[in-house]
Motif scaffolding. Structure first.
Motif, mmCIF file in Angstrom:
data_model
loop_
_atom_site.group_PDB
_atom_site.id
_atom_site.type_symbol
_atom_site.label_atom_id
_atom_site.label_comp_id
_atom_site.label_asym_id
_atom_site.label_seq_id
_atom_site.Cartn_x
_atom_site.Cartn_y
_atom_site.Cartn_z
ATOM 1 N N LEU A 293 0.851 -1.190 0.000
ATOM 2 C CA LEU A 293 0.000 0.000 0.000
ATOM 3 C C LEU A 293 0.886 1.237 0.000
ATOM 4 N N THR A 294 0.598 2.201 -0.868
ATOM 5 C CA THR A 294 1.407 3.414 -0.935
ATOM 6 C C THR A 294 0.523 4.646 -0.957
ATOM 7 N N GLU A 295 0.992 5.750 -1.566
ATOM 8 C CA GLU A 295 0.396 7.083 -1.605
ATOM 9 C C GLU A 295 0.172 7.610 -0.184
ATOM 10 N N VAL A 296 1.285 7.922 0.477
ATOM 11 C CA VAL A 296 1.269 8.309 1.887
ATOM 12 C C VAL A 296 0.371 9.511 2.177
ATOM 13 N N PRO A 297 0.373 10.579 1.345
ATOM 14 C CA PRO A 297 -0.498 11.716 1.674
ATOM 15 C C PRO A 297 -1.969 11.347 1.764
ATOM 16 N N GLU A 298 -2.342 10.248 1.140
ATOM 17 C CA GLU A 298 -3.747 9.832 1.196
ATOM 18 C C GLU A 298 -4.010 8.835 2.316
ATOM 19 N N MET A 299 -2.995 8.699 3.200
ATOM 20 C CA MET A 299 -3.201 8.004 4.469
ATOM 21 C C MET A 299 -3.513 9.002 5.577
ATOM 22 N N PHE A 300 -3.188 10.300 5.351
ATOM 23 C CA PHE A 300 -3.402 11.318 6.382
ATOM 24 C C PHE A 300 -4.881 11.349 6.770
ATOM 25 N N ILE A 323 4.674 8.731 8.064
ATOM 26 C CA ILE A 323 3.644 9.765 7.979
ATOM 27 C C ILE A 323 4.236 11.149 8.232
ATOM 28 N N ASN A 324 4.969 11.303 9.326
ATOM 29 C CA ASN A 324 5.462 12.631 9.683
ATOM 30 C C ASN A 324 6.552 13.124 8.744
ATOM 31 N N PHE A 330 6.062 18.280 2.786
ATOM 32 C CA PHE A 330 5.124 19.334 2.373
ATOM 33 C C PHE A 330 5.533 20.673 2.987
ATOM 34 N N GLU A 331 5.811 20.657 4.294
ATOM 35 C CA GLU A 331 6.121 21.895 5.006
ATOM 36 C C GLU A 331 7.413 22.526 4.492
#
Length: 494
Positions: A293-300, A323-324, A330-331
């Motif tokens: 399972l991937t696409e980490v921003p869509e785990m937020f 996650i962090n 992004f930041e």
């Protein structure tokens, strides 16, 4: 067919299964509401009055809070719903995973490799080390079609814009992805095509490949030969001759590594296609196989569900870092972490990132998390793996292939024609899409709502279909000749 679906009894919204007109009187479970406006299919309707600041509950979890007082029967969407999410968080591990299950062994017809892996295809690939030789690679792909036959199933080139003028992680990502693809089990033969002056040269790619089967790989540096095209064709012909007599043999399903991805999601993604993929994932893991399972921003917004399924505290900490670290990415680029969902997602009924993530993560089923992989890292441990990669369809699907996935399962509510470097199965969330775009869609999970199929039936149907595809059945994108490669870029271009 019912007009509304309340996914979990504690939900205070329901999903419209078809377009609802203003004034329609609707009943779901023991609740009756009157629609106060037109509500598109896949969108949410309030089942009770929701006060300003109160959480909106879907899938049994908050998907945001009401920006204003919302009356029962109202359309719940971006105009009156706001995310609860913010930046980096501290997490607590609350392990809740089911016992590992086993299943009666299944098989498929594949191509065993010397390293113990199994290919579901026997393809001849042309991998440019740098974008400067892309046009040569594409011309070679056209000419080398004459080599198809016998054990040579197809010939693909994978142009990309990278391999030079890169620094740091970007350069290393390019090298790792190309090296992993050059040693992928679906490849019966690969020509690594270089220019000669690039940063990511043939020699460096070869170093990154580690211990590889030298019968299956050839290298050509274009600047070092008079006629790179004819020299390349000689090498491709040699590779094809080595592949010619190879045949499929029975292989255990435990040798399958399947990537899990979604794109163009809609309000039905978390109801049909993603739960069906999750059920398939559990069936394959029970066989001893592997899913990623991937696409980490869509785990937020749904990450704690995955964290609580980590088998060890070490794995929990790796998931927290996964996650962090992505939030920090992004930041560092001065971007909003929760600038999601996309316009297409919103049109399909997804309102916040929590809404999207709670549907997205259902592709992982209920199996425990066995490992967490860095971008470009190959699978080491069977079972459910989490992979660091962005949500972009092409980048994430390429990352899944580079980590060892022989097939990518791609759920979609909007439809898309693209394909990863490996067979990419498009799974529709709704029957309308599957019917309209039959040249794109391979499997219709919308049958759950329109054909009376149960989730367990669809799990097994998808499992059987994956085994058929692993045994050589072509997907729509393969019949269309579509194939793509995209590498993650994060920094400076020189």
């Amino acid at each position: 067919m019912a007009e509304l679906l309340r996914i979990i009894p504690k939900d205070n919204v329901a999903v419209a299964l078809s377009a609802i007109e203003k004034g329609a009187v609707l009943t779901v479970d023991d609740i009756t509401v009157t629609a106060l406006c037109d509500i598109p299919a896949g969108h949410k309707i309030a089942l009770c009055d929701i006060a300003k600041g109160e959480n909106v509950i879907k899938y049994g979890f908050p998907i945001g809070y009401a920006k204003e007082d919302v009356a029962a029967g109202s359309h719940i969407h971006v105009h009156n719903l706001h995310t609860n999410l913010s930046g980096e968080l501290e997490y607590t591990w609350n392990p809740t995973w089911p016992a590992n299950e086993t299943a009666e062994p299944a098989t498929f017809m594949g191509y065993p490799r010397k390293d113990g892996k199994v290919g579901v295809r026997n393809e001849l690939w042309i991998l440019p080390t740098v974008g400067c030789v892309n046009d040569i690679a594409k011309a070679l792909e056209r000419e080398a079609q004459k080599l198809i036959g016998g054990g040579v199933e197809t010939v693909y080139a994978f142009p990309h814009p990278y391999g030079c003028s890169q620094m740091g992680d970007d350069q290393e990502n390019t090298r790792t992805i190309l090296a992993n693809l050059a040693t992928h089990p679906n490849v019966g033969g690969v020509l690594v095509l270089g220019l000669g002056c690039e940063n990511s040269s043939c020699a460096i790619i070869e170093e990154h490949m580690g211990d590889y089967d030298k019968d299956r790989v050839r290298f050509l540096i274009s600047q070092q030969v008079e006629d790179e095209f004819s020299e390349a064709m000689k090498l491709l012909t040699e590779l094809a001759d080595n592949m010619r007599d190879e045949v499929r043999v029975p292989c255990p399903a435990s040798k399958l590594v399947i990537g899990l991805k979604c794109g163009g999601s809609d309000g039905f993604s978390g109801i049909t296609a993603n739960p069906v993929i999750g059920g398939f994932s559990d069936l394959l893991v029970a066989q001893g196989g592997t899913t990623i399972l991937t696409e980490v921003p869509e785990m937020f917004g749904a990450e704690t569900i995955l964290m609580d399924r980590c088998e060890t505290e070490e794995m929990f900490q790796k998931t927290v870092k996964l996650i962090n670290d992505f939030k920090r990415y992004f930041e560092e680029h001065h971007q909003t972490i929760y600038e999601n969902p996309s316009p297409g997602n919103k049109a399909g009924g997804i309102s916040t990132l929590e809404d999207k993530a709670l549907g997205c993560t259902q592709k992982s089923g209920f199996a425990p998390v066995k490992d967490v992989l860095a971008y470009g890292e190959k699978v080491h441990i069977p079972g459910l793996n989490l992979l660091s990669a962005p949500g972009n369809d092409l980048v994430a699907s390429t990352a899944l292939a580079a980590s060892g996935a022989q097939i990518v399962l791609f759920s979609t509510g909007r439809g898309t024609p693209f394909a990863a470097p490996v067979p990419t199965m498009k799974i529709a969330t709704n029957t309308d899409l599957a019917t309209r775009k039959h040249g794109w869609i391979d499997f219709n999970a919308g049958q759950l709502l329109t054909h009376g199929k149960s989730l367990p039936e669809l799990y097994q149907m998808l499992m059987d279909y994956v085994l058929s595809v692993a045994s050589g059945e072509k997907l729509c994108s393969e019949r269309n000749g579509f194939h793509d490669l995209a590498i993650f870029k994060t920094g400076v271009t020189l």
